[in-house]
Design a protein around this motif. Structure first.
Motif, PDB file in Angstrom:
ATOM      1  N   ASP A 141       0.832  -1.207   0.000  1.00 23.43           N
ATOM      2  CA  ASP A 141       0.000   0.000   0.000  1.00 23.43           C
ATOM      3  C   ASP A 141       0.865   1.256   0.000  1.00 23.43           C
ATOM      4  N   ILE A 142       1.886   1.257   0.865  1.00 22.64           N
ATOM      5  CA  ILE A 142       2.767   2.416   0.998  1.00 22.64           C
ATOM      6  C   ILE A 142       3.535   2.656  -0.300  1.00 22.64           C
ATOM      7  N   ASP A 143       4.135   1.593  -0.851  1.00 21.17           N
ATOM      8  CA  ASP A 143       4.926   1.724  -2.079  1.00 21.17           C
ATOM      9  C   ASP A 143       4.069   2.221  -3.242  1.00 21.17           C
ATOM     10  N   ARG A 144       2.872   1.663  -3.372  1.00 20.08           N
ATOM     11  CA  ARG A 144       2.004   2.039  -4.488  1.00 20.08           C
ATOM     12  C   ARG A 144       1.488   3.467  -4.315  1.00 20.08           C
ATOM     13  N   THR A 145       1.243   3.863  -3.057  1.00 19.04           N
ATOM     14  CA  THR A 145       0.803   5.237  -2.808  1.00 19.04           C
ATOM     15  C   THR A 145       1.894   6.230  -3.192  1.00 19.04           C
ATOM     16  N   PHE A 146       3.146   5.952  -2.795  1.00 21.07           N
ATOM     17  CA  PHE A 146       4.259   6.813  -3.178  1.00 21.07           C
ATOM     18  C   PHE A 146       4.379   6.892  -4.701  1.00 21.07           C
ATOM     19  N   HIS A 147       4.233   5.760  -5.352  1.00 18.87           N
ATOM     20  CA  HIS A 147       4.349   5.733  -6.813  1.00 18.87           C
ATOM     21  C   HIS A 147       3.259   6.592  -7.448  1.00 18.87           C
ATOM     22  N   ILE A 148       2.035   6.469  -6.956  1.00 22.05           N
ATOM     23  CA  ILE A 148       0.910   7.233  -7.516  1.00 22.05           C
ATOM     24  C   ILE A 148       1.131   8.724  -7.344  1.00 22.05           C
ATOM     25  N   VAL A 149       1.512   9.131  -6.128  1.00 16.03           N
ATOM     26  CA  VAL A 149       1.707  10.567  -5.861  1.00 16.03           C
ATOM     27  C   VAL A 149       2.885  11.114  -6.663  1.00 16.03           C
ATOM     28  N   ASN A 150       3.951  10.324  -6.797  1.00 15.98           N
ATOM     29  CA  ASN A 150       5.119  10.762  -7.562  1.00 15.98           C
ATOM     30  C   ASN A 150       4.802  10.961  -9.035  1.00 15.98           C
ATOM     31  N   GLN A 151       3.772  10.268  -9.524  1.00 15.85           N
ATOM     32  CA  GLN A 151       3.384  10.399 -10.928  1.00 15.85           C
ATOM     33  C   GLN A 151       2.392  11.547 -11.147  1.00 15.85           C
ATOM     34  N   THR A 152       2.036  12.228 -10.067  1.00 20.09           N
ATOM     35  CA  THR A 152       1.032  13.295 -10.139  1.00 20.09           C
ATOM     36  C   THR A 152       1.699  14.669 -10.124  1.00 20.09           C
ATOM     37  N   ASN A 153       1.287  15.531 -11.012  1.00 20.00           N
ATOM     38  CA  ASN A 153       1.769  16.916 -11.021  1.00 20.00           C
ATOM     39  C   ASN A 153       1.007  17.700  -9.948  1.00 20.00           C
ATOM     40  N   LEU A 154       1.661  17.997  -8.860  1.00 21.83           N
ATOM     41  CA  LEU A 154       1.000  18.657  -7.732  1.00 21.83           C
ATOM     42  C   LEU A 154       0.958  20.177  -7.863  1.00 21.83           C
ATOM     43  N   THR A 155       1.719  20.734  -8.794  1.00 21.32           N
ATOM     44  CA  THR A 155       1.841  22.189  -8.875  1.00 21.32           C
ATOM     45  C   THR A 155       0.503  22.921  -9.007  1.00 21.32           C
ATOM     46  N   PRO A 156      -0.415  22.491  -9.889  1.00 15.69           N
ATOM     47  CA  PRO A 156      -1.697  23.207  -9.983  1.00 15.69           C
ATOM     48  C   PRO A 156      -2.455  23.240  -8.653  1.00 15.69           C
ATOM     49  N   LEU A 157      -2.443  22.117  -7.922  1.00 17.86           N
ATOM     50  CA  LEU A 157      -3.134  22.079  -6.641  1.00 17.86           C
ATOM     51  C   LEU A 157      -2.416  22.951  -5.611  1.00 17.86           C
ATOM     52  N   LEU A 158      -1.091  22.921  -5.602  1.00 18.01           N
ATOM     53  CA  LEU A 158      -0.326  23.757  -4.674  1.00 18.01           C
ATOM     54  C   LEU A 158      -0.607  25.237  -4.933  1.00 18.01           C
ATOM     55  N   MET A 159      -0.709  25.609  -6.184  1.00 19.58           N
ATOM     56  CA  MET A 159      -1.029  26.995  -6.540  1.00 19.58           C
ATOM     57  C   MET A 159      -2.420  27.368  -6.045  1.00 19.58           C
ATOM     58  N   GLN A 160      -3.356  26.430  -6.177  1.00 12.29           N
ATOM     59  CA  GLN A 160      -4.732  26.696  -5.739  1.00 12.29           C
ATOM     60  C   GLN A 160      -4.801  26.828  -4.219  1.00 12.29           C
ATOM     61  N   ILE A 161      -4.066  25.981  -3.512  1.00 18.92           N
ATOM     62  CA  ILE A 161      -4.017  26.079  -2.049  1.00 18.92           C
ATOM     63  C   ILE A 161      -3.454  27.441  -1.637  1.00 18.92           C
ATOM     64  N   LYS A 162      -2.436  27.880  -2.349  1.00 21.15           N
ATOM     65  CA  LYS A 162      -1.765  29.142  -2.031  1.00 21.15           C
ATOM     66  C   LYS A 162      -2.690  30.339  -2.225  1.00 21.15           C
ATOM     67  N   LYS A 163      -3.423  30.365  -3.335  1.00 27.37           N
ATOM     68  CA  LYS A 163      -4.199  31.554  -3.666  1.00 27.37           C
ATOM     69  C   LYS A 163      -5.600  31.571  -3.048  1.00 27.37           C
ATOM     70  N   ALA A 164      -6.044  30.457  -2.498  1.00 29.63           N
ATOM     71  CA  ALA A 164      -7.394  30.396  -1.936  1.00 29.63           C
ATOM     72  C   ALA A 164      -7.554  31.352  -0.760  1.00 29.63           C
ATOM     73  N   ARG A 165      -8.719  31.965  -0.684  1.00 30.61           N
ATOM     74  CA  ARG A 165      -9.034  32.809   0.471  1.00 30.61           C
ATOM     75  C   ARG A 165      -8.986  31.978   1.744  1.00 30.61           C
ATOM     76  N   LEU A 166      -9.592  30.804   1.688  1.00 34.63           N
ATOM     77  CA  LEU A 166      -9.578  29.867   2.815  1.00 34.63           C
ATOM     78  C   LEU A 166      -9.694  28.451   2.274  1.00 34.63           C
ATOM     79  N   VAL A 167      -8.971  27.536   2.899  1.00 34.72           N
ATOM     80  CA  VAL A 167      -9.032  26.121   2.519  1.00 34.72           C
ATOM     81  C   VAL A 167      -9.950  25.404   3.497  1.00 34.72           C
TER      82      VAL A 167
END
Length: 251
Positions: free
Chosen positions: A91-117
């Motif tokens: 589970d741990i290995d596959r989760t790391f693999h899945i997240v590593n294959q995901t481009n997180l930048t758009p979500l990180l930008m959205q978290i940053k600019k949001a009025r409130l999360v």
């Protein structure tokens, strides 16, 4: 539907005689699934009509449905030995693999600019994981609000705007609460981030940002199985660390 679960749901409605019949059935499942309704009535020193009445009283349409539930109970009680630690590691290995294959930048930008999360979980374990995630975001200077419970989510929908971000952590992504609230959020153009178990689901289909984790089930002799949620905690921890890096070094 599980026989024991049905009995528990209707326990207070059963007479002393019916409870004795239930006890016999539970103790003799393997025999009862091969009985006809007449044979079970004889074994219970009762009648065919009493057995049918009992079946309907605990929520089944008839004796055949009761036997089907008994077979399910028998199957659930059979636990094959397996290496649970290896299963967790997978589970741990596959989760790391899945997240590593995901481009997180758009979500990180959205978290940053949001009025409130806004953080919402569809279950107890998910809620605990989001509590820790919310603390991690605060360390990075990112204000957030954990919404606990479906009622509070429905109330919060009145003041969540398109300038906010709603991050939802679930397992199946198919709960009725989500199907009630997500259309309203989408209508108000509120950005939605979803973190769910791997697989296609309602929440995934309607989210603007998707993250996934691997989750396995530990079988039990009881009616409930334990769902290992370590993958969710890992995904949220990675997201929190990536946000710290993004907000601290990438500006």
């Amino acid at each position: 539907m599980n026989f024991e679960q049905q009995v528990r749901s209707h326990y207070k409605e059963l007479t002393t005689n019916e409870l004795e019949m239930v006890q016999f059935i539970i103790l003799n499942k393997e025999k009862v699934v091969n009985f006809s309704i007449v044979e079970l009535g004889e074994a219970l020193l009762s009648s065919k009509s009493s057995v049918l009445r009992l079946a309907k009283k605990v929520g089944f349409q008839g004796f055949s449905e009761l036997k089907f539930a008994l077979r399910k109970s028998i199957q659930e009680a059979i636990i094959e030995p397996e290496d649970l630690v290896s299963k967790l590691r997978s589970d741990i290995d596959r989760t790391f693999h899945i997240v590593n294959q995901t481009n997180l930048t758009p979500l990180l930008m959205q978290i940053k600019k949001a009025r409130l999360v806004f953080l919402f979980a569809t279950g107890f374990s998910q809620n605990n994981a989001l509590k820790e995630f919310g603390k991690d975001l605060l360390v990075s200077g990112r204000s957030n609000m954990l919404i606990s419970g479906e009622t509070n989510l429905a109330i919060s929908e009145t003041f969540i705007t398109k300038d906010d971000l709603v991050l939802i952590a679930g397992l199946s992504g198919e709960t009725s609460a989500l199907k009630d609230i997500i259309p309203a959020l989408k209508m108000n153009k509120v950005p939605i981030a979803a973190i769910t178990e791997v697989g296609k689901n309602y929440l995934q289909d309607h989210a603007d940002y998707n993250l996934y984790f691997e989750s396995s089930q530990i079988p039990s002799q009881h009616s409930m199985h334990m769902q290992v949620m370590t993958g969710l905690n890992i995904t949220l921890e990675i997201l929190a660390l990536k946000y710290f890096e993004y907000s601290t070094f990438d500006e």
